[in-house]
Design a protein around this motif. Sequence first.
Motif, PDB file in Angstrom:
ATOM      1  N   GLU A 173       0.847  -1.186   0.000  1.00  0.00           N
ATOM      2  CA  GLU A 173       0.000   0.000   0.000  1.00  0.00           C
ATOM      3  C   GLU A 173       0.885   1.239   0.000  1.00  0.00           C
ATOM      4  O   GLU A 173       1.849   1.330   0.753  1.00  0.00           O
ATOM      5  CB  GLU A 173      -0.905  -0.001   1.229  1.00  0.00           C
ATOM      6  N   ALA A 210      -2.653   6.590  -5.989  1.00  0.00           N
ATOM      7  CA  ALA A 210      -3.225   5.862  -4.853  1.00  0.00           C
ATOM      8  C   ALA A 210      -4.337   6.668  -4.190  1.00  0.00           C
ATOM      9  O   ALA A 210      -5.376   6.107  -3.790  1.00  0.00           O
ATOM     10  CB  ALA A 210      -2.121   5.544  -3.846  1.00  0.00           C
ATOM     11  N   GLN A 260      -8.299   5.543  -3.962  1.00  0.00           N
ATOM     12  CA  GLN A 260      -8.957   5.453  -2.662  1.00  0.00           C
ATOM     13  C   GLN A 260     -10.195   6.344  -2.611  1.00  0.00           C
ATOM     14  O   GLN A 260     -11.229   5.958  -2.047  1.00  0.00           O
ATOM     15  CB  GLN A 260      -7.977   5.839  -1.562  1.00  0.00           C
ATOM     16  N   GLY A 299     -12.567   3.622  -3.094  1.00  0.00           N
ATOM     17  CA  GLY A 299     -12.429   3.194  -1.713  1.00  0.00           C
ATOM     18  C   GLY A 299     -11.505   2.003  -1.552  1.00  0.00           C
ATOM     19  O   GLY A 299     -11.682   1.194  -0.625  1.00  0.00           O
ATOM     20  N   GLU A 300     -10.523   1.849  -2.454  1.00  0.00           N
ATOM     21  CA  GLU A 300      -9.615   0.710  -2.456  1.00  0.00           C
ATOM     22  C   GLU A 300      -8.201   1.161  -2.117  1.00  0.00           C
ATOM     23  O   GLU A 300      -7.732   2.195  -2.605  1.00  0.00           O
ATOM     24  CB  GLU A 300      -9.616   0.025  -3.823  1.00  0.00           C
ATOM     25  N   LYS A 301      -7.519   0.363  -1.316  1.00  0.00           N
ATOM     26  CA  LYS A 301      -6.119   0.604  -1.027  1.00  0.00           C
ATOM     27  C   LYS A 301      -5.273   0.024  -2.147  1.00  0.00           C
ATOM     28  O   LYS A 301      -5.573  -1.060  -2.669  1.00  0.00           O
ATOM     29  CB  LYS A 301      -5.739  -0.036   0.305  1.00  0.00           C
ATOM     30  N   SER A 302      -4.212   0.726  -2.496  1.00  0.00           N
ATOM     31  CA  SER A 302      -3.387   0.294  -3.624  1.00  0.00           C
ATOM     32  C   SER A 302      -1.981   0.827  -3.443  1.00  0.00           C
ATOM     33  O   SER A 302      -1.704   1.627  -2.538  1.00  0.00           O
ATOM     34  CB  SER A 302      -3.970   0.802  -4.951  1.00  0.00           C
ATOM     35  N   THR A 332      -4.453  -2.460  -7.056  1.00  0.00           N
ATOM     36  CA  THR A 332      -5.156  -2.536  -5.777  1.00  0.00           C
ATOM     37  C   THR A 332      -4.707  -3.780  -5.014  1.00  0.00           C
ATOM     38  O   THR A 332      -4.241  -4.766  -5.600  1.00  0.00           O
ATOM     39  CB  THR A 332      -6.671  -2.582  -6.003  1.00  0.00           C
TER      40      THR A 332
END
Length: 503
Positions: A367, A423, A427, A431-434, A439
């Motif tokens: 992340e 990133a 997000q 709403g995704e962490k990457s 991701t």
Amino acid sequence: MDDILTNLLRLTSYISDRFLKFIEDLVLRDAVRYTENFGATPLGNSSAHNSKRYYTRSTSLQPSQVGSENHEIYGRRVINNNSELLVDTRSIAVNASYVSAAVPSLLLKGLTLPFLGLQYAWSLGMASCRYSFSCIRCAQLQVHRITSRVLKTLRGSSDDIGWLQHAPGMPPVHDGSSRFLELLSDIRNGKDSIPSSFVYLLIPGLFSNHGPLYFVATKRFFSKMGLACHIAKVHSEASVEHNAMEIKQYIEEIYWGSGKPVMLLGHSKGGIDAAAALSLYWSDLKGKVAGLALVQSPYGGTPIASDILREGQIGDKETRRILELIICKIIKGDIRALEDLTYEKRKDFIMKHKLPLDIPLISFRSEASITPSVLATMTQIAHAELPRLILPKFGSKVSDQFVESGRQVPVMVPVSAAMAAFALHLQLRYGEKSDGVVTCRDAEVPGSVVVRPNMKLDHAWMVYSSNSKKKKSSEPDAREMCQAIFTLLVELGKTEREVEQVL
């Protein structure tokens, strides 16, 4: 509009003429039928019959009773008068039929003039209505098309991120983060446990041909440890299937040259290429590959590539033309290198070609940090080739070598800042962490041992962290990370062999 009205007028005139002709034919047919009935009356037949009978009677008389000449002349006159009478009667009937047919025709034509006017007005009104309806329909279709494009653009990859976790028939993943951190701590404390019985092959990712420092420090680190380490010389901007064939040939050459099985570690698209080589040519590579590690690889796809190349969204054709110009003309690559990383292409490939699960598999995901301090980071990882630029020579050997090396000028690129921006975008939008490109959910390969480090690492960290001069001694770099990953692969291979022996 003029052509439509002209055609409508012609059609209306043609239909009215045909209708009048039909009415006239009906009236004339009735008149002729009446004339025929009139000509076949008993008057004519009785006259002819009487004249014939009279003629027969007159011709049958004896000369002794009546004078022969007088009677013959009289009989001829009677017959001629009767025939003239019959002809005149028929001509009068025929003339009467023509008169009776002409009078209704004139009356019908006079009566149909208002009808034709109404019909023309009706046709003109219907043509206007049809044209208005067609314009409204075209406007509705255009609005619907624009609305669907806007909705598809706004929807993006919301339905595709993490699809591997919900796909039927996919094996579960296992968490190996704790063991990885233990091995990393041992390596940083000087406990090197990586064996020399394997050949370690590093496979770079997309656009690695334009990064001269890609995996160079890691290869040098492994070579100093006395390990056989190579960097796969693949065309990073080529398609996945093309690179899979090249990696397969690379593995076979290394295996037949050294007699040792190969450990694979692919970063980003390099992991996808290595996995495709095993999926497509496992029958040829079985026994020659000891393990595979996919580091920050978009195995399930990446929203960055999908959002750029998705068809049916706003500006899709223009965006594709720009990318084809950059990748195909400037970089001399293949647009399929980016297409193969979209969700659509990855779904199709994974469903058709299964990854073998009888070898150790590791998927490393991370992340990225999105703090404001990262946005100002500058990283030296790329170079620019200037073949037409005439650089000055200062008489030093360094300058001569620099000019002869193809005029490769190092470029300061804000990679960390770009990864942090991407990133943050992923997000906020999904709403995704990457890590800035991939991701976390898309980087986890089904059936693999997942490594989730407790550090903030962006997508380019594996490339430039080994070459950074400002690296903190308390933090591990990419060289140590790769060594820990290979060590975990060796342990997984030993565990699988022990399990096979027990079984």
